[in-house]
Design a protein around this motif. Structure first.
Motif, PDB file in Angstrom:
ATOM      1  N   LYS A  64      14.142  15.029  -0.372  1.00  0.00           N
ATOM      2  CA  LYS A  64      13.378  16.205   0.053  1.00  0.00           C
ATOM      3  C   LYS A  64      11.916  16.094  -0.365  1.00  0.00           C
ATOM      4  O   LYS A  64      11.005  16.427   0.396  1.00  0.00           O
ATOM      5  N   ARG A  65      11.689  15.648  -1.588  1.00  0.00           N
ATOM      6  CA  ARG A  65      10.313  15.574  -2.081  1.00  0.00           C
ATOM      7  C   ARG A  65       9.503  14.503  -1.353  1.00  0.00           C
ATOM      8  O   ARG A  65       8.311  14.692  -1.080  1.00  0.00           O
ATOM      9  N   ILE A  66      10.134  13.349  -1.033  1.00  0.00           N
ATOM     10  CA  ILE A  66       9.419  12.307  -0.304  1.00  0.00           C
ATOM     11  C   ILE A  66       9.068  12.770   1.102  1.00  0.00           C
ATOM     12  O   ILE A  66       7.944  12.585   1.581  1.00  0.00           O
ATOM     13  N   ILE A  67      10.024  13.400   1.788  1.00  0.00           N
ATOM     14  CA  ILE A  67       9.744  13.911   3.132  1.00  0.00           C
ATOM     15  C   ILE A  67       8.658  14.977   3.078  1.00  0.00           C
ATOM     16  O   ILE A  67       7.765  15.038   3.942  1.00  0.00           O
ATOM     17  N   GLY A  68       8.694  15.812   2.034  1.00  0.00           N
ATOM     18  CA  GLY A  68       7.649  16.824   1.892  1.00  0.00           C
ATOM     19  C   GLY A  68       6.281  16.200   1.675  1.00  0.00           C
ATOM     20  O   GLY A  68       5.268  16.678   2.212  1.00  0.00           O
ATOM     21  N   ALA A  69       6.231  15.123   0.882  1.00  0.00           N
ATOM     22  CA  ALA A  69       4.963  14.445   0.652  1.00  0.00           C
ATOM     23  C   ALA A  69       4.443  13.791   1.922  1.00  0.00           C
ATOM     24  O   ALA A  69       3.233  13.797   2.199  1.00  0.00           O
ATOM     25  N   ILE A  70       5.357  13.214   2.734  1.00  0.00           N
ATOM     26  CA  ILE A  70       4.928  12.624   4.005  1.00  0.00           C
ATOM     27  C   ILE A  70       4.442  13.709   4.952  1.00  0.00           C
ATOM     28  O   ILE A  70       3.443  13.529   5.669  1.00  0.00           O
ATOM     29  N   ASP A  71       5.123  14.846   4.972  1.00  0.00           N
ATOM     30  CA  ASP A  71       4.680  15.960   5.818  1.00  0.00           C
ATOM     31  C   ASP A  71       3.302  16.455   5.401  1.00  0.00           C
ATOM     32  O   ASP A  71       2.481  16.841   6.243  1.00  0.00           O
ATOM     33  N   THR A  93       0.825  -1.204   0.000  1.00  0.00           N
ATOM     34  CA  THR A  93       0.000   0.000   0.000  1.00  0.00           C
ATOM     35  C   THR A  93       0.861   1.257   0.000  1.00  0.00           C
ATOM     36  O   THR A  93       0.554   2.239  -0.683  1.00  0.00           O
ATOM     37  N   VAL A  94       1.963   1.213   0.749  1.00  0.00           N
ATOM     38  CA  VAL A  94       2.888   2.360   0.764  1.00  0.00           C
ATOM     39  C   VAL A  94       3.465   2.582  -0.626  1.00  0.00           C
ATOM     40  O   VAL A  94       3.586   3.717  -1.109  1.00  0.00           O
ATOM     41  N   VAL A  95       3.814   1.493  -1.305  1.00  0.00           N
ATOM     42  CA  VAL A  95       4.388   1.612  -2.644  1.00  0.00           C
ATOM     43  C   VAL A  95       3.362   2.194  -3.616  1.00  0.00           C
ATOM     44  O   VAL A  95       3.694   3.021  -4.482  1.00  0.00           O
ATOM     45  N   LYS A  96       2.100   1.784  -3.470  1.00  0.00           N
ATOM     46  CA  LYS A  96       1.059   2.344  -4.337  1.00  0.00           C
ATOM     47  C   LYS A  96       0.882   3.840  -4.082  1.00  0.00           C
ATOM     48  O   LYS A  96       0.664   4.627  -5.017  1.00  0.00           O
ATOM     49  N   ARG A 116       1.955   9.464  -6.013  1.00  0.00           N
ATOM     50  CA  ARG A 116       2.559  10.774  -5.790  1.00  0.00           C
ATOM     51  C   ARG A 116       3.705  11.050  -6.763  1.00  0.00           C
ATOM     52  O   ARG A 116       4.350  12.090  -6.676  1.00  0.00           O
ATOM     53  N   GLY A 117       3.997  10.113  -7.666  1.00  0.00           N
ATOM     54  CA  GLY A 117       5.019  10.337  -8.682  1.00  0.00           C
ATOM     55  C   GLY A 117       6.406   9.915  -8.289  1.00  0.00           C
ATOM     56  O   GLY A 117       7.395  10.390  -8.863  1.00  0.00           O
ATOM     57  N   PHE A 118       6.541   8.987  -7.326  1.00  0.00           N
ATOM     58  CA  PHE A 118       7.861   8.539  -6.878  1.00  0.00           C
ATOM     59  C   PHE A 118       8.122   7.097  -7.321  1.00  0.00           C
ATOM     60  O   PHE A 118       8.571   6.265  -6.537  1.00  0.00           O
ATOM     61  N   SER A 119       7.847   6.803  -8.593  1.00  0.00           N
ATOM     62  CA  SER A 119       8.001   5.428  -9.084  1.00  0.00           C
ATOM     63  C   SER A 119       9.434   4.930  -8.969  1.00  0.00           C
ATOM     64  O   SER A 119       9.681   3.758  -8.684  1.00  0.00           O
ATOM     65  N   LEU A 120      10.407   5.826  -9.170  1.00  0.00           N
ATOM     66  CA  LEU A 120      11.810   5.418  -9.152  1.00  0.00           C
ATOM     67  C   LEU A 120      12.329   5.151  -7.747  1.00  0.00           C
ATOM     68  O   LEU A 120      13.456   4.693  -7.588  1.00  0.00           O
ATOM     69  N   CYS A 121      11.524   5.431  -6.733  1.00  0.00           N
ATOM     70  CA  CYS A 121      11.962   5.231  -5.348  1.00  0.00           C
ATOM     71  C   CYS A 121      11.294   4.017  -4.708  1.00  0.00           C
ATOM     72  O   CYS A 121      11.550   3.725  -3.535  1.00  0.00           O
TER      73      CYS A 121
END
Length: 406
Positions: free
Chosen positions: A69-76, A20-23, A28-33
């Motif tokens: 930075k973008r992943i942390i921003g999305a989690i925030d 679910t986290v991966v989905k 959110r556009g973070f396929s490469l992560c």
């Protein structure tokens, strides 16, 4: 696809599975992560407690500052009031989802998301080198190569007489003129591709797995080739071809001649000139197989390498026919069998974890595969290192472990 904004609690997100986290990452556009999260089993409980240091340091070891930075921003944004190390379980968060019911939004997010598990590539979590299996595969391919060489000495004595049995009609060979140097050019191209493949294997972090798969496929393909050569003897495809018939008086002479073929790599450049080994083309098999392995395991940052290797391989196959060393059907069957077997092998290996229920049938039809890939549970990630201790400032820029997605 449009999503509605609804509120859910942090305690509900903490129940998310890794999938679910991966989905959510994909939405959110973070396929490469996604690979980093799959490899480290980051579920919802871990997600809401992630920090920049967690992503930057081992074992996650993400390298791109922008992605961190973008992943942390999305989690925030997902958890607006979260603390970097502690989250209030009653804090409401925003989530993009296609559901309207608060009580069942997580379940519907899993089912209605356009990105499903079948659309992404799962990477293996069990990447042991298993050197013993690699040695077994190498012995298997070596034994098959020697067996093929023995069969070559047998079929060379059985090749039909050119005067009695002229070359068979062939659509392409009748059009293509005979080029004396073409077959040697094909072998030079094969040597070039082998050099590239050797570099890829040498620098790949999971080199023993790649070598095991290569030896397994080479052994199986050439075992099929040996059986085909022994069953049917075709006439020489070209009248200008000089066919030398060797008549060995005993078995020892055949075995010794077969050993000479193996030592010379079966190459005309080293003086190997035999007739009768037509169905199917061994040169086409190796040209195609090496190109497939380069395409599958080389660094995705350099697509020009894959393109050039395929161009060379196609030229090599053309030169095999231009040298009139094989009938067109020999080349076609070699290309088809090699590509199909490579595809089937890697499809089974990549989906091995999902096919555990069918082990009995696979053991019966693919005993070698079942043994060699018993621990495989996904694709091999594109990770590279330099095994000989390259200086850090060079290896940092050349051989960085990074995930690749299809």
């Amino acid at each position: 696809m449009e999503f509605k904004e609804v509120y859910v609690s942090v305690s509900e997100v903490e129940l998310w599975s890794t999938d679910t986290v991966v989905k959510w990452l994909h939405s959110r556009g973070f396929s490469l992560c996604e690979y980093y999260f799959l490899r480290n089993d980051i579920d919802g409980y871990t997600l809401v407690r992630l920090t920049e240091d967690d992503l930057r340091r081992p074992p996650v070891s993400m390298e791109k500052l922008g992605d961190i930075k973008r992943i942390i921003g999305a989690i925030d944004k997902l958890v607006p009031s979260r603390n970097r190390f502690r989250v209030d379980a009653d804090c409401p968060i925003k989530l993009q989802s296609s559901v309207t019911s608060q009580s069942s939004n997580t379940e519907k997010f899993n089912s209605s998301s356009s990105y499903t598990e079948s659309n992404r590539r799962r990477y293996s979590t069990n990447l042991k080198p298993e050197k013993f299996k690699m040695c077994v595969a190498a012995c298997y391919s070596s034994a098959v190569m020697y067996l093929c060489a023995v069969i070559m000495t047998i079929v060379n004595e059985r090749v039909p007489d050119m005067e009695t049995y002229p070359p068979l009609p062939d659509l392409f060979l009748d059009i293509l003129p005979f080029v004396p140097w073409a077959f040697h050019a094909a072998e030079y191209i094969a040597l070039t591709l082998f050099a590239v493949f050797g570099f890829v294997v040498f620098t790949h972090k999971h080199r023993f797995i790649i070598l095991r798969r290569y030896c397994s496929l080479v052994g199986t393909l050439f075992l099929l080739r040996g059986i085909c050569m022994l069953i049917t003897s075709l006439s020489v495809p070209c009248r200008t071809f000089q066919c030398y018939r060797y008549s060995d008086p005993d078995l020892y002479s055949k075995l010794k001649r077969a050993w000479d073929i193996v030592c010379c790599g079966g190459m005309a450049l080293n003086g190997v000139r035999y007739c009768g080994d037509y169905m199917f083309s061994g040169h086409t098999t190796l040209l195609t197989l090496v190109s497939l392995f380069i395409d599958e395991y080389s660094d995705k940052r350099y697509p020009i390498v894959k393109t050039l290797c395929w161009i060379l391989a196609l030229f090599g196959i053309f030169f095999v026919m231009a040298g009139h060393e094989h009938y067109s059907i020999d080349v076609f069957i070699a290309f088809y069998l090699t590509t199909r077997l490579f595809l089937y092998y890697h499809t089974l290996a990549d989906n091995n974890a999902r096919l555990r229920y069918d082990t009995s049938r696979r053991k019966m039809w693919f005993p070698l595969f079942t043994y060699f890939e018993s621990e495989a549970d996904g694709s091999i990630p594109h990770e590279y290192d330099w095994p000989l201790g390259l200086p850090r400032f060079i290896s940092k820029h050349l051989f960085r472990d990074r995930e690749k997605t299809e």
